[in-house]
Write an enzyme that holds these catalytic residues in place. Structure first.
Site, PDB file in Angstrom:
ATOM      1  CB  SER A  93      -8.922  -1.896   4.475  1.00 21.87           C
ATOM      2  OG  SER A  93      -9.376  -3.119   3.984  1.00 21.87           O
ATOM      3  CD  GLU A 116      -5.664   0.345   2.521  1.00 25.47           C
ATOM      4  OE1 GLU A 116      -5.448  -0.659   3.217  1.00 25.47           O
ATOM      5  OE2 GLU A 116      -6.353   0.328   1.481  1.00 25.47           O
ATOM      6  NE  ARG A 169      -3.837  -2.226   0.266  1.00 30.52           N
ATOM      7  CZ  ARG A 169      -3.570  -3.452  -0.229  1.00 30.52           C
ATOM      8  NH1 ARG A 169      -2.478  -3.667  -0.931  1.00 30.52           N
ATOM      9  NH2 ARG A 169      -4.425  -4.430  -0.049  1.00 30.52           N
TER      10      ARG A 169
END
Ligand SMILES: Cc1cc2nc3c(=O)[nH]c(=O)nc-3n(C[C@H](O)[C@H](O)[C@H](O)COP(=O)(O)OP(=O)(O)OC[C@H]3O[C@@H](n4cnc5c(N)ncnc54)[C@H](O)[C@@H]3O)c2cc1C
Length: 335
Positions: free
Chosen positions: A235, A331, A160
């Site tokens: 998420s 995130e 990520r």
């Protein structure tokens, strides 16, 4: 050019936060983008709005990247190089590639957002990341309006992560991404999550790209809330990667703590498990909350502000740190 002022971004972010942009414009060509950047440098870039939490009004010019088009750049017997412009919807692009029998991104079906944003956090799901098929991307430097091509190495992809979230943050606008996809001998990845079970249930023994995409879509729909029905950004937290020392310490109090090896000295711990064990799954604080089936997903039940959702996120981070000694990081981009 059509500038809007005091423009509501509610329908432009999947959390459904009613923040206002001081100014807003959607751009449809690189020439338009360059012309705007010549006069405006205090800007905020908006793709599909599926990876951001707007905690306040955006006191800047919001530029919505709406560059469209898909082109075949090159092809040989085995591979095809496909370039998609930044404003193309990611899932529609995946479906286009499956339709043409181009393999490599089928596991990434149904991820919201636009093609141009995919390299920024190296999107990933079901054992596949964008870096696996990424060939290059073209980006405009905000300061000079020059177009620069980034190959895979220069993007410094990680979990990520990419150079665009780190050293080059807010310096470039991605205008297109080129993927190298298989035309035959597709390397199918069915080992992750419930894909295999889903295929078995459907009695599929030799899956096609479409079969895998359909399996992923079914699994995702059963697990994740649809942002059109319940505001969310997928998420909210990354799965923390911690040293073995930190992990072993947590394990003394919580022997069942799951983990996956990352390197000799590091392990990845599922953030969803930590949040669930900390008692947050399904909890609601006014209109902000944690999804009942998926502790990693924070949701907006209707009229939560970004600041309220951020307060819940901070409470989760503090509790998880206190309980397990493990820091968890967002995130989602907090704006
Ligand atoms: C239900 C749901 C499920 C999700 N599942 C996953 C998943 O499985 N895996 C995963 O990795 N992600 C997932 N996400 C997160 C999200 O879909 C991805 O991160 C997606 O790539 C974000 O794209 P976007 O266009 O919506 O980005 P935006 O939210 O518009 O932007 C994200 C950031 O990138 C910047 N930006 C946007 N476009 C550009 C550009 N062209 N150039 C430079 N900067 C830009 C913005 O300023 C912002 O900081 C999920 C989200 C939701 C809502």
């Amino acid at each position: 050019m059509n500038f809007e002022t005091n423009f509501s971004l509610k329908s432009y972010n999947t959390f459904g936060i009613d923040a206002k942009a001081k100014q807003f414009i959607a751009i449809h060509s690189k020439e338009e983008l360059a012309a705007i950047l010549q006069n405006h440098q205090d800007i905020f870039i908006l793709g599909g709005g599926s990876n951001m939490l707007l905690t306040q009004n955006v006191d800047k010019l919001v530029i919505h990247i709406d560059l469209k088009g898909i082109e075949i750049i090159d092809t040989n017997e085995d591979y095809v190089w496909v370039k998609a412009h930044a404003g193309e919807n990611w899932h529609n692009f995946v479906l286009y590639c499956i339709e043409k029998n181009y393999g490599g991104i089928e596991n990434l079906s149904l991820i919201p957002g636009n093609v141009g944003t995919t390299p920024i956090q190296n999107i990933g799901a079901y054992g596949v990341e964008i870096k696996d098929t990424f060939f290059c991307c073209e980006a405009m430097e905000i300061a000079s309006q020059k177009l620069v091509t980034f190959d895979k190495e220069s993007c410094a992809f990680g979990y990520r992560e990419s150079v665009f979230k780190n050293e080059l943050k807010n310096q470039f606008i991605i205008t297109s991404v080129t993927f190298k996809l298989t035309k035959k001998n597709h390397r199918l990845n069915t080992s992750y999550g419930a894909i295999e079970t889903e295929l078995t249930n459907k009695k599929i023994t030799s899956p096609t790209l479409k079969d895998i995409s359909n399996a992923v879509i079914t699994i995702r729909k059963s697990k994740l809330p649809d942002p059109k029905e319940l505001g969310n950004s997928g998420s909210f937290f990354k799965n923390p990667i911690v040293s073995k020392t930190i992990y072993e310490k947590a394990k003394t109090n919580y022997p069942e703590i799951p983990h996956y090896p990352v390197s000799e000295n590091e392990v990845k711990v599922p953030a969803g498990w930590l949040i669930e064990q900390a008692g947050f799954k399904g909890k609601r604080f006014g209109d902000a909350g944690i999804h009942k089936n998926q502790a990693l997903v924070l949701v907006n039940y209707g009229h939560a502000t970004g600041a309220e959702i951020l307060a819940v996120a901070k409470m989760i981070q503090e509790t998880v740190l206190e309980k397990f000694g493990i820091p968890i990081e967002a995130e989602v981009n907090i704006i």
